[in-house]
Design a protein around this motif. Structure first.
Motif, PDB file in Angstrom:
ATOM      1  N   ALA A 125      -1.542  46.628 -39.805  1.00 35.20           N
ATOM      2  CA  ALA A 125      -1.298  47.217 -38.600  1.00 35.20           C
ATOM      3  C   ALA A 125      -1.233  48.864 -39.501  1.00 35.20           C
ATOM      4  CB  ALA A 125      -0.666  46.608 -37.373  1.00 35.20           C
ATOM      5  N   HIS A 126      -0.125  48.373 -40.554  1.00 33.23           N
ATOM      6  CA  HIS A 126       0.059  50.157 -40.794  1.00 33.23           C
ATOM      7  C   HIS A 126      -1.242  50.517 -41.759  1.00 33.23           C
ATOM      8  CE1 HIS A 126       4.396  49.216 -40.685  1.00 33.23           C
ATOM      9  NE2 HIS A 126       4.380  48.557 -40.827  1.00 33.23           N
ATOM     10  N   VAL A 127      -1.883  50.140 -41.907  1.00 31.49           N
ATOM     11  CA  VAL A 127      -2.679  50.309 -42.947  1.00 31.49           C
ATOM     12  C   VAL A 127      -4.101  51.117 -41.641  1.00 31.49           C
ATOM     13  CG1 VAL A 127      -5.412  50.407 -43.818  1.00 31.49           C
ATOM     14  CG2 VAL A 127      -3.065  49.144 -44.739  1.00 31.49           C
ATOM     15  N   LEU A 128      -4.574  50.240 -40.479  1.00 34.79           N
ATOM     16  CA  LEU A 128      -5.546  51.355 -39.361  1.00 34.79           C
ATOM     17  C   LEU A 128      -4.273  51.616 -38.550  1.00 34.79           C
ATOM     18  CD1 LEU A 128      -6.543  47.775 -38.200  1.00 34.79           C
ATOM     19  CD2 LEU A 128      -7.759  49.484 -39.385  1.00 34.79           C
ATOM     20  N   MET A 129      -3.293  52.530 -38.436  1.00 37.96           N
ATOM     21  CA  MET A 129      -2.355  53.196 -37.580  1.00 37.96           C
ATOM     22  C   MET A 129      -2.462  54.231 -38.517  1.00 37.96           C
ATOM     23  SD  MET A 129       2.103  53.855 -36.901  1.00 37.96           S
ATOM     24  CE  MET A 129       1.973  55.144 -37.169  1.00 37.96           C
ATOM     25  N   ILE A 130      -2.137  53.934 -39.952  1.00 37.31           N
ATOM     26  CA  ILE A 130      -2.697  54.932 -40.741  1.00 37.31           C
ATOM     27  C   ILE A 130      -3.896  56.034 -40.569  1.00 37.31           C
ATOM     28  CG2 ILE A 130      -2.865  56.783 -43.196  1.00 37.31           C
ATOM     29  CD1 ILE A 130      -0.558  54.694 -43.945  1.00 37.31           C
ATOM     30  N   ALA A 131      -5.486  55.188 -40.307  1.00 35.12           N
ATOM     31  CA  ALA A 131      -6.967  55.585 -40.374  1.00 35.12           C
ATOM     32  C   ALA A 131      -6.574  56.476 -38.820  1.00 35.12           C
ATOM     33  CB  ALA A 131      -6.969  54.758 -40.344  1.00 35.12           C
ATOM     34  N   ARG A 132      -5.424  56.160 -37.654  1.00 30.40           N
ATOM     35  CA  ARG A 132      -5.808  56.456 -36.230  1.00 30.40           C
ATOM     36  C   ARG A 132      -7.011  55.414 -35.632  1.00 30.40           C
ATOM     37  NH1 ARG A 132      -4.774  61.903 -35.212  1.00 30.40           N
ATOM     38  NH2 ARG A 132      -3.574  63.229 -36.571  1.00 30.40           N
TER      39      ARG A 132
ATOM     40  N   LEU B 221       5.046  45.685 -33.585  1.00 32.22           N
ATOM     41  CA  LEU B 221       4.970  46.030 -33.204  1.00 32.22           C
ATOM     42  C   LEU B 221       5.508  47.347 -32.458  1.00 32.22           C
ATOM     43  CD1 LEU B 221       2.338  46.825 -30.782  1.00 32.22           C
ATOM     44  CD2 LEU B 221       3.175  44.186 -29.899  1.00 32.22           C
ATOM     45  N   GLY B 222       6.982  47.078 -32.399  1.00 35.07           N
ATOM     46  CA  GLY B 222       7.653  48.007 -32.033  1.00 35.07           C
ATOM     47  C   GLY B 222       7.579  49.268 -32.534  1.00 35.07           C
ATOM     48  N   SER B 223       7.813  48.705 -33.993  1.00 32.91           N
ATOM     49  CA  SER B 223       7.745  50.556 -34.683  1.00 32.91           C
ATOM     50  C   SER B 223       7.115  51.108 -34.684  1.00 32.91           C
ATOM     51  CB  SER B 223       7.855  50.001 -36.349  1.00 32.91           C
ATOM     52  OG  SER B 223       9.591  48.821 -36.337  1.00 32.91           O
ATOM     53  N   ILE B 224       5.898  50.304 -34.907  1.00 33.30           N
ATOM     54  CA  ILE B 224       4.375  51.627 -34.984  1.00 33.30           C
ATOM     55  C   ILE B 224       4.598  52.253 -33.618  1.00 33.30           C
ATOM     56  CG2 ILE B 224       1.802  51.088 -34.300  1.00 33.30           C
ATOM     57  CD1 ILE B 224       1.900  49.342 -36.297  1.00 33.30           C
ATOM     58  N   GLY B 225       4.507  51.612 -32.088  1.00 35.88           N
ATOM     59  CA  GLY B 225       5.253  52.259 -30.785  1.00 35.88           C
ATOM     60  C   GLY B 225       6.260  53.045 -31.255  1.00 35.88           C
ATOM     61  N   LEU B 226       7.658  52.737 -31.331  1.00 30.86           N
ATOM     62  CA  LEU B 226       8.661  53.946 -31.147  1.00 30.86           C
ATOM     63  C   LEU B 226       8.206  55.004 -31.817  1.00 30.86           C
ATOM     64  CD1 LEU B 226      11.115  54.304 -30.406  1.00 30.86           C
ATOM     65  CD2 LEU B 226      11.600  53.165 -32.323  1.00 30.86           C
TER      66      LEU B 226
ATOM     67  N   TYR C  71      -6.060  53.114 -33.507  1.00 30.29           N
ATOM     68  CA  TYR C  71      -4.840  52.690 -32.665  1.00 30.29           C
ATOM     69  C   TYR C  71      -5.131  51.905 -31.846  1.00 30.29           C
ATOM     70  CZ  TYR C  71      -3.162  56.986 -34.065  1.00 30.29           C
ATOM     71  OH  TYR C  71      -2.503  58.264 -34.670  1.00 30.29           O
ATOM     72  N   ILE C  72      -5.760  51.067 -31.535  1.00 34.39           N
ATOM     73  CA  ILE C  72      -6.084  50.174 -30.667  1.00 34.39           C
ATOM     74  C   ILE C  72      -6.153  48.895 -31.630  1.00 34.39           C
ATOM     75  CG2 ILE C  72      -8.314  48.842 -29.632  1.00 34.39           C
ATOM     76  CD1 ILE C  72      -9.038  50.966 -28.089  1.00 34.39           C
ATOM     77  N   ALA C  73      -6.995  48.960 -33.310  1.00 38.81           N
ATOM     78  CA  ALA C  73      -7.320  47.871 -33.945  1.00 38.81           C
ATOM     79  C   ALA C  73      -6.157  47.641 -34.619  1.00 38.81           C
ATOM     80  CB  ALA C  73      -7.998  48.787 -34.923  1.00 38.81           C
ATOM     81  N   SER C  74      -4.894  49.187 -34.742  1.00 37.87           N
ATOM     82  CA  SER C  74      -3.372  48.644 -35.008  1.00 37.87           C
ATOM     83  C   SER C  74      -2.950  48.041 -34.476  1.00 37.87           C
ATOM     84  CB  SER C  74      -2.921  49.842 -35.179  1.00 37.87           C
ATOM     85  OG  SER C  74      -1.536  49.923 -35.912  1.00 37.87           O
ATOM     86  N   GLY C  75      -3.085  48.222 -32.922  1.00 37.46           N
ATOM     87  CA  GLY C  75      -2.419  47.157 -31.716  1.00 37.46           C
ATOM     88  C   GLY C  75      -2.467  46.258 -32.175  1.00 37.46           C
ATOM     89  N   PHE C  76      -4.178  45.553 -31.857  1.00 36.99           N
ATOM     90  CA  PHE C  76      -4.177  44.529 -32.054  1.00 36.99           C
ATOM     91  C   PHE C  76      -3.564  43.503 -33.336  1.00 36.99           C
ATOM     92  CE2 PHE C  76      -7.116  41.048 -33.064  1.00 36.99           C
ATOM     93  CZ  PHE C  76      -8.055  40.925 -32.057  1.00 36.99           C
ATOM     94  N   ALA C  77      -3.678  44.330 -34.316  1.00 34.16           N
ATOM     95  CA  ALA C  77      -3.323  43.520 -35.324  1.00 34.16           C
ATOM     96  C   ALA C  77      -1.889  43.239 -35.544  1.00 34.16           C
ATOM     97  CB  ALA C  77      -4.043  44.379 -37.326  1.00 34.16           C
ATOM     98  N   ALA C  78      -1.255  44.706 -35.130  1.00 30.12           N
ATOM     99  CA  ALA C  78       0.290  44.260 -34.529  1.00 30.12           C
ATOM    100  C   ALA C  78       0.574  42.688 -34.164  1.00 30.12           C
ATOM    101  CB  ALA C  78       0.987  45.383 -34.097  1.00 30.12           C
ATOM    102  N   ALA C  79      -0.550  42.981 -32.997  1.00 28.71           N
ATOM    103  CA  ALA C  79       0.359  41.732 -32.215  1.00 28.71           C
ATOM    104  C   ALA C  79      -0.487  40.250 -32.562  1.00 28.71           C
ATOM    105  CB  ALA C  79      -1.098  41.620 -30.604  1.00 28.71           C
ATOM    106  N   CYS C  80      -1.371  40.335 -33.611  1.00 25.38           N
ATOM    107  CA  CYS C  80      -1.734  38.953 -34.048  1.00 25.38           C
ATOM    108  C   CYS C  80      -0.672  38.556 -35.453  1.00 25.38           C
ATOM    109  CB  CYS C  80      -2.793  39.352 -35.223  1.00 25.38           C
ATOM    110  SG  CYS C  80      -4.327  39.632 -34.306  1.00 25.38           S
ATOM    111  N   ALA C  81       0.394  39.443 -35.902  1.00 26.44           N
ATOM    112  CA  ALA C  81       1.399  39.083 -36.801  1.00 26.44           C
ATOM    113  C   ALA C  81       2.448  38.633 -35.970  1.00 26.44           C
ATOM    114  CB  ALA C  81       1.747  40.580 -37.298  1.00 26.44           C
TER     115      ALA C  81
END
Length: 518
Positions: A147-154, A177-182, A156-166
């Motif tokens: 989730a963190h790696v995908l967020m840096i790669a922009r 998920l909360g940290s990335i969104g905030l 964002y949909i994939a990052s949210g998907f990975a964070a929800a999988c966690a």
């Protein structure tokens, strides 16, 4: 330098695989809670959804993924235990690579990434549980880092998907998920649009997960067990100091010294806070311009605080240990490459990091050797135990397994009732002493209990069942109870002869001697 980076990453992953293998992937007994996860996964592969096969308060994406691996392995003729463990080992290797990527992206240099991957190899729980198979925390680590790696790669949909999988592997990882969104909402560039994309990715993952249980018609039971039972936890809470000591010593004894990795992490946190207090405007600028940095540090702080406040056992440290490794690698990269480094300084930095990689590998192997196989018996003994339990089914007896759930998974059998382990959280919803395992109004012919659980303390087990446990079973805290009378008119199996049971050479075939189990 690309060649050096490729060699370093190859060595990193090879070292990680070697550390996993040191825990004896093919012969290690299925121990502790991994017995539960193997049962849930095997039943999912057979088409019986989690929460129906067994009551469990965790989210179950890891069991569904492991079940898919078991089902795919069965097509190729691979043993279920090996398929179960292969996916977990693959998850560990992916986590090591993601730690490398995350530290590299945060710091801007692969030196930090290799150092982070090397540091991750001394997180014994990740590799031990990877070799054992199925632990939700292992898959959580992979999804969190992704989730963190995908967020840096922009992405964002994939990052949210990975964070929800966690989160769908283990509820406390909702912090990611909360940290990335905030952090995105606090950023300067299109905060609402990017946070919305993350939320969309999370919604897609949650909808796909929930659709599985809706399809099987058990969404109500799933929602109750995953989001109501955990709120009733009655685990004993230690003092905050003892909890803090648990975290900084990696769950070792109260008098143990703090471990290097958490100690370095705390040092990094103190340095960062000192810098933030000295230059508050720079911190505000970082929050606005680099939300990926903000997300990392918010998640790291929340993970550490949650683990100090609430934990049950060593695997719970995996919520924060990956942040230890990445933060330490990040710091080392900054120290080795201060300012505008020359080629000579870069070469020295790579040499230091390669030495660190060797140190991480040696430490990981040493820890595996010190821990050992985990028991005086192995997977082969547990298979023999399952074969012995099979004879009860051959004699038309029904079995309720209370504790050693993996034996049913090895036999591809459902449990008599879905309460195969009395979690503390279930105590709010049932009286475990008076609870009777009834199915269609009938009690099981045989009860096999382990892990110190003895059913029916209030009296029914004592009055309706007789103990037919072989002597060596008692040594390993596993007991077998046979019903004194049942509706089928099947007489209870007599207790095996003491000498034969102790030698493991026979006894009455209706109550076969069984290999020890922890």
């Amino acid at each position: 330098m690309k060649a050096v980076r490729a060699i370093a990453v190859t060595l990193l992953l090879a070292a990680a695989l070697s550390v996993c293998a040191a825990y004896d992937i093919t012969g290690r007994a299925i121990l502790a809670d991994n017995q539960i996860f193997f049962f849930l996964s095997e039943r999912a592969a057979a088409g019986v959804p989690p929460h129906v096969s067994m009551a469990d308060p965790k989210t179950q994406l890891s069991s569904l993924l492991s079940g898919a691996a078991i089902a795919a392995g069965a097509i190729a003729g691979i043993d279920p235990v090996m398929s179960f463990r292969a996916l977990s080992v693959a998850s560990v290797l992916m986590s090591v690579w993601l730690a490398y990527r995350l530290a590299t992206m945060l710091s801007g240099h692969a030196v930090a990434g290799v150092a982070a991957g090397a540091a991750l190899m001394v997180v014994e729980g990740l590799f031990l549980e990877g070799a054992s198979g199925g632990r939700p925390h292992v898959f959580t680590v992979t999804a969190m880092l992704a989730a963190h790696v995908l967020m840096i790669a922009r992405r964002y949909i994939a990052s949210g998907f990975a964070a929800a999988c966690a989160l769908l592997c283990w509820q406390p990882s909702a912090i990611v998920l909360g940290s990335i969104g905030l952090s995105l909402l606090l950023s300067r560039e299109a905060p609402l649009r990017r946070a919305t994309l993350v939320a969309l990715g999370a919604a897609i993952a949650a909808a796909a997960y929930e659709a599985y249980f809706v399809w099987h018609g058990v969404a109500g039971e799933q929602l109750f067990q995953e989001f109501v039972l955990p709120t009733g936890s009655i685990h004993r809470m230690d003092s905050l100091f003892e909890n803090f000591w648990f975290v900084v010593t990696d769950a070792r004894a109260y008098r143990a010294w703090p471990r290097l990795l958490p100690a370095l992490f705390l040092l990094v946190v103190l340095v960062r806070w000192a810098g933030a207090l000295a230059r508050p405007r720079a911190v505000v600028e970082t929050v606005r311009a680099r939300p990926e940095v903000t997300a990392f540090w918010i998640a790291a702080h929340l993970g550490f605080a949650f683990t100090v406040y609430e934990h049950q056992a060593h695997p719970d440290l995996l919520l924060v240990q990956p942040y230890y490794a990445v933060a330490c690698g990040w710091l080392l990269g900054e120290l080795l490459l201060l300012g505008s480094p020359s080629r000579r300084r870069i070469a020295v930095a790579w040499a230091v990091v390669m030495l660190l990689l060797g140190w991480g590998y040696m430490q990981g192997r040493l820890i595996a050797r010190l821990i050992g196989p985990g028991a005086a018996f192995g997977l082969a003994d547990q298979r023999a135990m399952a074969d012995a339990i099979r004879l009860y089914y051959d004699h038309r007896r029904t079995v309720w397994m209370l504790g050693p759930m993996h034996l049913l998974a090895l036999l591809h059998q459902n449990n008599w009732v879905p309460y195969g382990f009395f979690w503390d959280d279930l105590n709010r919803h049932m009286d475990t002493d008076a609870y009777r395992p009834l199915r269609d109004g009938r009690m099981p012919n045989i009860i096999v209990s382990g892990r110190g659980i003895v059913p029916g303390q209030a009296g029914w087990r004592r009055h309706e069942y007789q103990d037919v446990t072989p002597p060596r079973f008692q040594v390993h805290n596993v007991r077998v109870f046979a019903r004194k009378f049942d509706a089928d008119g099947i007489p209870p199996p007599p207790a095996p002869r003491a000498g034969a049971a102790a030698a493991g050479k026979g006894g009455d075939s209706a109550a076969p001697p069984i290999a020890p189990e922890n």
